[in-house]
Scaffold this active site. Sequence first.
Site, PDB file in Angstrom:
ATOM      1  N   ILE A 223      71.715  18.731  56.348  1.00  0.00           N
ATOM      2  CA  ILE A 223      71.264  17.539  55.616  1.00  0.00           C
ATOM      3  C   ILE A 223      69.930  17.048  56.156  1.00  0.00           C
ATOM      4  O   ILE A 223      69.024  16.678  55.391  1.00  0.00           O
ATOM      5  CB  ILE A 223      72.341  16.439  55.677  1.00  0.00           C
ATOM      6  CG1 ILE A 223      73.564  16.859  54.859  1.00  0.00           C
ATOM      7  CG2 ILE A 223      71.790  15.112  55.159  1.00  0.00           C
ATOM      8  CD1 ILE A 223      74.764  15.969  55.041  1.00  0.00           C
TER       9      ILE A 223
ATOM     10  N   LYS B 146      67.189  19.131  54.788  1.00  0.00           N
ATOM     11  CA  LYS B 146      66.918  18.831  53.383  1.00  0.00           C
ATOM     12  C   LYS B 146      66.142  17.524  53.230  1.00  0.00           C
ATOM     13  O   LYS B 146      65.180  17.430  52.448  1.00  0.00           O
ATOM     14  CB  LYS B 146      68.224  18.761  52.592  1.00  0.00           C
ATOM     15  CG  LYS B 146      68.954  20.092  52.504  1.00  0.00           C
ATOM     16  CD  LYS B 146      70.377  19.930  51.998  1.00  0.00           C
ATOM     17  CE  LYS B 146      71.137  21.264  52.024  1.00  0.00           C
ATOM     18  NZ  LYS B 146      72.544  21.117  51.625  1.00  0.00           N
TER      19      LYS B 146
ATOM     20  N   GLN C 261      77.552  18.100  49.596  1.00  0.00           N
ATOM     21  CA  GLN C 261      77.492  18.896  50.822  1.00  0.00           C
ATOM     22  C   GLN C 261      78.875  19.464  51.128  1.00  0.00           C
ATOM     23  O   GLN C 261      79.835  18.723  51.335  1.00  0.00           O
ATOM     24  CB  GLN C 261      77.001  18.025  51.982  1.00  0.00           C
ATOM     25  CG  GLN C 261      76.820  18.778  53.289  1.00  0.00           C
ATOM     26  CD  GLN C 261      75.699  19.802  53.219  1.00  0.00           C
ATOM     27  OE1 GLN C 261      74.637  19.529  52.661  1.00  0.00           O
ATOM     28  NE2 GLN C 261      75.953  20.990  53.760  1.00  0.00           N
TER      29      GLN C 261
ATOM     30  N   ASP D 136      72.065  22.030  42.853  1.00  0.00           N
ATOM     31  CA  ASP D 136      72.650  23.141  43.611  1.00  0.00           C
ATOM     32  C   ASP D 136      73.083  24.277  42.689  1.00  0.00           C
ATOM     33  O   ASP D 136      73.368  25.386  43.146  1.00  0.00           O
ATOM     34  CB  ASP D 136      73.859  22.648  44.410  1.00  0.00           C
ATOM     35  CG  ASP D 136      73.550  22.539  45.900  1.00  0.00           C
ATOM     36  OD1 ASP D 136      72.560  23.169  46.338  1.00  0.00           O
ATOM     37  OD2 ASP D 136      74.274  21.832  46.610  1.00  0.00           O
TER      38      ASP D 136
ATOM     39  N   SER E 282      81.016  35.133  46.370  1.00  0.00           N
ATOM     40  CA  SER E 282      81.157  33.675  46.309  1.00  0.00           C
ATOM     41  C   SER E 282      80.308  33.114  45.172  1.00  0.00           C
ATOM     42  O   SER E 282      79.308  33.710  44.754  1.00  0.00           O
ATOM     43  CB  SER E 282      80.711  33.038  47.636  1.00  0.00           C
ATOM     44  OG  SER E 282      79.304  33.075  47.759  1.00  0.00           O
TER      45      SER E 282
ATOM     46  N   LEU F  82      64.504 -14.650  -4.377  1.00  0.00           N
ATOM     47  CA  LEU F  82      65.138 -13.343  -4.240  1.00  0.00           C
ATOM     48  C   LEU F  82      64.607 -12.562  -3.051  1.00  0.00           C
ATOM     49  O   LEU F  82      65.161 -11.520  -2.694  1.00  0.00           O
ATOM     50  CB  LEU F  82      64.923 -12.521  -5.517  1.00  0.00           C
ATOM     51  CG  LEU F  82      65.485 -13.135  -6.804  1.00  0.00           C
ATOM     52  CD1 LEU F  82      65.120 -12.276  -7.998  1.00  0.00           C
ATOM     53  CD2 LEU F  82      66.988 -13.292  -6.705  1.00  0.00           C
ATOM     54  N   GLY F  83      63.557 -13.041  -2.412  1.00  0.00           N
ATOM     55  CA  GLY F  83      62.946 -12.289  -1.321  1.00  0.00           C
ATOM     56  C   GLY F  83      62.053 -11.193  -1.863  1.00  0.00           C
ATOM     57  O   GLY F  83      62.261 -10.704  -2.976  1.00  0.00           O
ATOM     58  N   GLU F  84      61.070 -10.779  -1.073  1.00  0.00           N
ATOM     59  CA  GLU F  84      60.086  -9.801  -1.569  1.00  0.00           C
ATOM     60  C   GLU F  84      60.101  -8.474  -0.813  1.00  0.00           C
ATOM     61  O   GLU F  84      59.195  -7.667  -0.965  1.00  0.00           O
ATOM     62  CB  GLU F  84      58.676 -10.422  -1.507  1.00  0.00           C
ATOM     63  CG  GLU F  84      58.560 -11.763  -2.198  1.00  0.00           C
ATOM     64  CD  GLU F  84      59.172 -11.758  -3.604  1.00  0.00           C
ATOM     65  OE1 GLU F  84      58.852 -10.850  -4.398  1.00  0.00           O
ATOM     66  OE2 GLU F  84      60.002 -12.657  -3.895  1.00  0.00           O
TER      67      GLU F  84
END
Length: 884
Positions: free
Chosen positions: A45, A48, A92, A117, A163, A360-362
């Site tokens: 560790i 690393k 680890q 890893d 392995s 009515l909105g546009e």
Amino acid sequence: TPLQLIQVREQLKKDVAEMKSQLPGFRPGLVVLQVGDRDDSNLYIRMKLRAAAEIGINASHIRLPKTATEDEVLQTIEQVNEDPAVHGLIIQLPLDSVNPIDADKMTNAVTPEKDVDGLSSINAGKLARGDLRSCFIPCTPNGCMELIKQTVAGKIVVVVGRSKIVGAPMHDLFLWNHATVTSCHSKTSDLAEQVKRADILVVGAGKAELVKGDWVKEGAVVIDCGINYIQDSSKPGGTRVVGDVHYPSAKERAGYITPVPGGVGPMTVVMLMENTVQSAKHFLQMYTGKWKISYRKAKPLKPQPSDFQISHSCQRKPIAQLAKEVGLFSNEVRVDVLKRLKKQPDGKHVVVTGITPTVLGEGRRTITFGLAQALGAHLNINAFACLQQPSPKSSFDLRGGVVGGGYSQIIPAGEVSLQSTGDIEAVSAACDLVIDTIKAYAHYQTKYSDKVLFDLLVPIRDGHQTFSASQINRLKRLDIETSDPLTLTEEEMRRFVRLDVNPDSMQVGDANFLKDEIMAILSLSSSADDLKHRLARMVVAASRSEEPITTEDLGVSDALALLLNNALKPCLMQTLEGTPVFVHSSSCADFTLGSASVMASKIALKLVGPQGFVVTETAHGADASLEKFLNIKCRSSGLQPNVVVLVATVRALKMHGGAPRVTAGFPLPKEYSEENLKLLEKGCAHLKRQVENAREYGLPVVVAVNAFSYDRKAELDLVCSQARQAGVFDAVLCTNWSDGGAGALDLAKTVQRAAELPSQFHYLYDLQLPVEQKIEKVAQQTYGAKDVKLSPKAKEKLALYMKQGLANYPVSLAKTHLSLNNDPKFKGEPTDFTLPISDVQAYVGAGFLSLLVDRVSFIPSLPVFNNPMWPCFHGNNDLYSNSK
């Protein structure tokens, strides 16, 4: 060789520096998770962490005790998986715990994107099938390949060991690099004969000096991955480290051989750093650069179905997928995005407003979504839309669901219109808490003595009394310099506990006012701390001596912040074509702001990046809402729009030119469906007035003419011509209601060009001006008023607010959005009129003064279920079906 190690390290340093230049302050992040305290693990560790520091990686070590359980380890892994500052996670091995822990389960719990890893089943599976570019390769095999990558193709390779850390991935890696590979292990019967065939021999069996020197082919490349301890009395510790190959005899026959220690190990560590850097690069590309987002371009049907049918015929993308595509972690608290992307440059900010509409909105919101769709799905630019949650009332009124319309709407529409995001409920709960607390104060102050009240407010815990942070702030405002409850005099105690609330003060019991301000505070807050501070200074009552009483005085500011904490997060939704949308805050604050929240805009601007666009809209026209958006929201937040889009329709301009009134639920008068250029040209005076309102701030203005199916070409051309004469950047036709984003492509390209202009943005007035002058500026330059007349009540309250130190607040005129003056029935461009101000209210927490214009009252945004016109939401009448 040492030279290879140096070259790889130097390249990684350059990569890290380049990432920092892309996003200042960014660093790749690596976490090493250890269980227990084995000496050999600690050694690895440290190697690393030291290597990471040399390259510029921000590496950290998490050590769990030997007593850690499998669930505790999984919980830690999950926390690191969701941490956006971490790009690589190493488990680890071995896991040194007194409790049974499945190592495979732990490595598979690491998200594949952070499995540097390369040990998870997903990464191993990708390697096995040859997907080398989409997986992380285990570091030791990767390091081995880095050492000999120029000499692999066509060679006979023997791998001894199986392995998942070395042997199995080594086999796959050689195979996909064009070697002929044989896998062996300690039980292989003719192991010596197999080894003698190898041009390249890799040994990772875990048995000291298993391979003898006379097994090695003359001139072969031998890579020894074993680390074993054997007895050696000549060494200080009584042991020495050897590999899986008998080095003294093998080096006499091998052309190249790695020593143990000091051979593969350093390169393994460097490969770990390379995987971490690659993960960080991928993170930057995924979460800060060009989005890898899938869109669904609209496929319009003729005749066009209703909005409801269109909404429910589209398959929406899972929100978790959309969040990831736009750079949000699945479990990320979205207010934290601003911290993560603090150094990320903002995108371009476009605000969509409109002329004064018909009932009515546009189509202002429809244009907002159409523009965002055109930028995203059709021009492949990172684009976000931001809007406020429609109030229950607006979801049942004349305009329908107010979530866009046709092929430019949020899907499914009902989820936004009828299922609240939770903002309104949180605000209502906060309002109730304030009112209940005021009532409790009023009740207990008449019932108990100062000492009893003091003990209730500052209770004894473990034999001690301690002031809270908000109570200390109250003491400071009262000029009481102490933090020890035992040192207060009787007079100081009385001043502390007795608020002397005036039950006739406007705020007391006025739920509509409280909700309005709390929603405005929610809309303007740019962080959790900002929310908390604004709530603390919110004035909710007045004393009989006209002193303001805040939520902090009541002791509820922290509770309010807690209630509203989740409501501070915008709600992520999507348009029909898959463009992301933030829905946040609600239109119960129409009288104050009437636009999406600061938090929604700020997060969206960071997510789209410097080349992207955020399109937000104001609740009403360029007079009623754009002025508040720019002078209050932008001033408070520091946001600066790049372009204003002003939505206009032939229908509304004819109304302003003198056409008969539009009544929902009834056919439009013939003046609207027949060509009438004279009426339209007269109404364009209103358009020019609104263009002037938008240009007043130094921003380029683009007029978007929302074309209806019954509009004539000559009429549409006239509107564009009149707009250009008024000085706009350009005017374009939009048909996105019927064509989706494709119908707003011209608008999107025009907005792109306008956004490249250098910013000349400025506010309408300086905050240092006297309040009366600020009011006159807004009334005269925005509404065209000749003068302003304040009622005696308004003058009295203004004087009080000036006395309370609110002179430098911006002002908000709460008036009808249906006309430029105070008469909702008036159309066109009013002139030579006086704007009457009947009342003034201070929004101290939000930070502005609201002036109530005569003929308008504070009305709660509640549903109007007895309105017979609300079924027009389904859009069956073409005369108003695209006016959402």
